[in-house]
Design an enzyme around this catalytic site. Sequence first.
Site, short mmCIF file in Angstrom:
data_model
loop_
_atom_site.label_atom_id
_atom_site.label_comp_id
_atom_site.label_asym_id
_atom_site.label_seq_id
_atom_site.Cartn_x
_atom_site.Cartn_y
_atom_site.Cartn_z
N GLY A 10 0.84 -1.20 0.00
CA GLY A 10 0.00 0.00 0.00
C GLY A 10 0.88 1.25 0.00
O GLY A 10 0.49 2.27 0.56
N GLY A 13 -0.57 4.60 -1.10
CA GLY A 13 -1.74 5.12 -0.37
C GLY A 13 -1.42 6.32 0.50
O GLY A 13 -0.26 6.76 0.63
N ALA A 16 0.99 5.81 3.69
CA ALA A 16 2.43 5.70 3.38
C ALA A 16 3.03 7.08 3.17
O ALA A 16 4.09 7.40 3.73
CB ALA A 16 2.63 4.82 2.15
N LYS A 149 -4.65 -0.61 11.26
CA LYS A 149 -6.06 -0.64 11.57
C LYS A 149 -6.87 -0.12 10.37
O LYS A 149 -6.29 0.60 9.57
CB LYS A 149 -6.37 0.18 12.82
CG LYS A 149 -6.01 1.67 12.67
CD LYS A 149 -6.79 2.53 13.58
CE LYS A 149 -8.11 2.94 13.01
NZ LYS A 149 -8.07 4.08 12.07
N HIS A 241 -8.47 3.22 19.15
CA HIS A 241 -7.79 4.20 20.01
C HIS A 241 -8.53 4.40 21.35
O HIS A 241 -7.92 4.37 22.42
CB HIS A 241 -7.69 5.56 19.31
CG HIS A 241 -7.14 5.50 17.92
ND1 HIS A 241 -6.20 4.57 17.53
CD2 HIS A 241 -7.38 6.25 16.82
CE1 HIS A 241 -5.90 4.76 16.26
NE2 HIS A 241 -6.60 5.77 15.80
N LYS A 329 -9.18 20.30 18.10
CA LYS A 329 -8.48 19.01 18.00
C LYS A 329 -7.83 18.75 19.35
O LYS A 329 -6.96 19.50 19.80
CB LYS A 329 -7.40 19.11 16.90
CG LYS A 329 -6.36 18.02 16.93
CD LYS A 329 -6.54 17.01 15.83
CE LYS A 329 -5.49 15.90 15.88
NZ LYS A 329 -6.00 14.57 15.75
C1 BG6 Z 1 -6.73 7.45 12.68
C2 BG6 Z 1 -8.08 7.65 12.06
O1 BG6 Z 1 -6.56 6.13 13.11
O2 BG6 Z 1 -6.61 8.32 13.79
C3 BG6 Z 1 -8.28 9.10 11.65
O3 BG6 Z 1 -8.22 6.81 10.93
C4 BG6 Z 1 -8.03 10.01 12.82
O4 BG6 Z 1 -9.57 9.31 11.11
C5 BG6 Z 1 -6.70 9.70 13.46
O5 BG6 Z 1 -8.04 11.33 12.35
C6 BG6 Z 1 -6.49 10.46 14.74
O6 BG6 Z 1 -5.16 10.27 15.12
P1 BG6 Z 1 -4.32 11.44 15.72
O7 BG6 Z 1 -2.99 10.83 16.01
O8 BG6 Z 1 -4.27 12.55 14.68
O9 BG6 Z 1 -5.06 11.89 16.95
#
Ligand code: BG6
Length: 466
Positions: A10, A13, A16, A149, A241, A329
């Site tokens: 991949g 993608g 990567a 995942k 997560h 975020k």
């Molecule tokens: C990824 C998800 O596993 O985790 C994403 O596929 C998500 O959709 C991301 O944005 C969040 O990870 P982080 O490290 O940016 O908090």
Amino acid sequence: MNECVIVIFGITGDLAKRKLIPAIYHLIADKKITNVAIVGVGLEDTMNVSSILTAARPFIAHPDEEIMQYLSEHMHYQPMNFLDTASYAGLKKSIEQLEKKDRLPGNRLFYLASAADFFCTITTALGDSGLAQRLTEKQPFWHRIVYEKPFGYDLSSAHVINTCIQKYFDENQIYRIDHYLTKELVSNIALIRFTNCIFEPLWNNQYISQVQVILSESGGIEGRGLYYDGYGALRDVVQNHMLELIALIAMEAPTKLTGDFIREQRARVLEKIIMVDGMRGQYSGYTEEKNVKANSTTETFAVLQLKINNPRWSGVPFYLKTGKKLDKKETIIHIKFKQVDCLLMRGCPIESNWLTLRVAPDATVSLSLNAKKPGKSDEIVPISMEFSHSAVFGNPGSEKSYETLFEEVMRGEQSVSVRFDEIEYAWRVIDMIDKARLPLYSYAPGSCGPTEVVQFESKHGMRWKS
Ligand code: BG6
């Protein structure tokens, strides 16, 4: 041990270019990998090493030309259909040639950054072709397979993949990875809990009244409509997560703070999780995103109340909130302690104590306490004691997940990997949530989620801590 061939299925993608190649770049820059060959496997005939590195370049801050040159000389692109098992012989030949050219010892790290539908076929072909072997203690080299995942779609598909890959490889060669487990503060959770004697006596339903885990994202689905619309927030971040965060918070003390001892305790928590209540949301405008169905009911937001059916946590609600296109975020865990009996003459009730573990964007731990307001009065105010990763160690402590991941796999450290039963227990929770057919509400991008969240709060007598 870090001299190896890294084979990425991949390579063309998104993952990567955004994460894997930049992580390898930084490991080379930091001299954590000294001799490596990278084999990128992808479907496209039109791609080559130069176009792959050009696509990854914007995700490497201030690229050093010498390292980019090293990468281009040590990378090989193998166009092939993952399902065409006959073509694995050609891949094997390329890898053997590179190992010979670069005098590599035979260590091989296979990174399956492909859809989970390919995991069984690729693993079978790796095993049948001898590209990767089940190893004994005596072999002086290692072969490890990393599965990105999502590992499946539900409990039954995850079980099918597990059964398939375990026919070829031992559990200690299999890495079902979750990049959250490598985040600085996440890997610190168990250490903070079990190396400070002040926490453990209070870490149970007698003293903790609730736990909140919030994974809030301001970004949207970023062009990943094809994947995201089939999975949604529950499968994209809750199954992995967020449930792993809960497992780390809630687990019993492992015999040792390493690998399988930690995985064993995480599994024991996941096994006991039950779903109590929840609701889902979808940001308005989602169905106009590229590759999203016009009538999609996929959730981009969810709140949940889970419980853990064991003596330590009986009765304690674990609240989860996640969403895309929210007002900020941030990934954060709030642990609320019970209220003390108020012995003051006035100024009651006083605040409960909160322990807050902020995973991202920066790693911090803070504990809110009650203290007297300065002066003569006996008025009580909440104060906060805070550990900030950047203040103590000079960096935010949250940016190097994929580098750490490669390092840990190369070291053979398995705490970053989710064990076969852990992953199935986590999918069991998602199946349970699916069955509950949670209602779906719309919300405005940039908001805190659907307005109906207030009803969830009042129903459970809780407030999301900001
Ligand atoms: C990824 C998800 O596993 O985790 C994403 O596929 C998500 O959709 C991301 O944005 C969040 O990870 P982080 O490290 O940016 O908090």
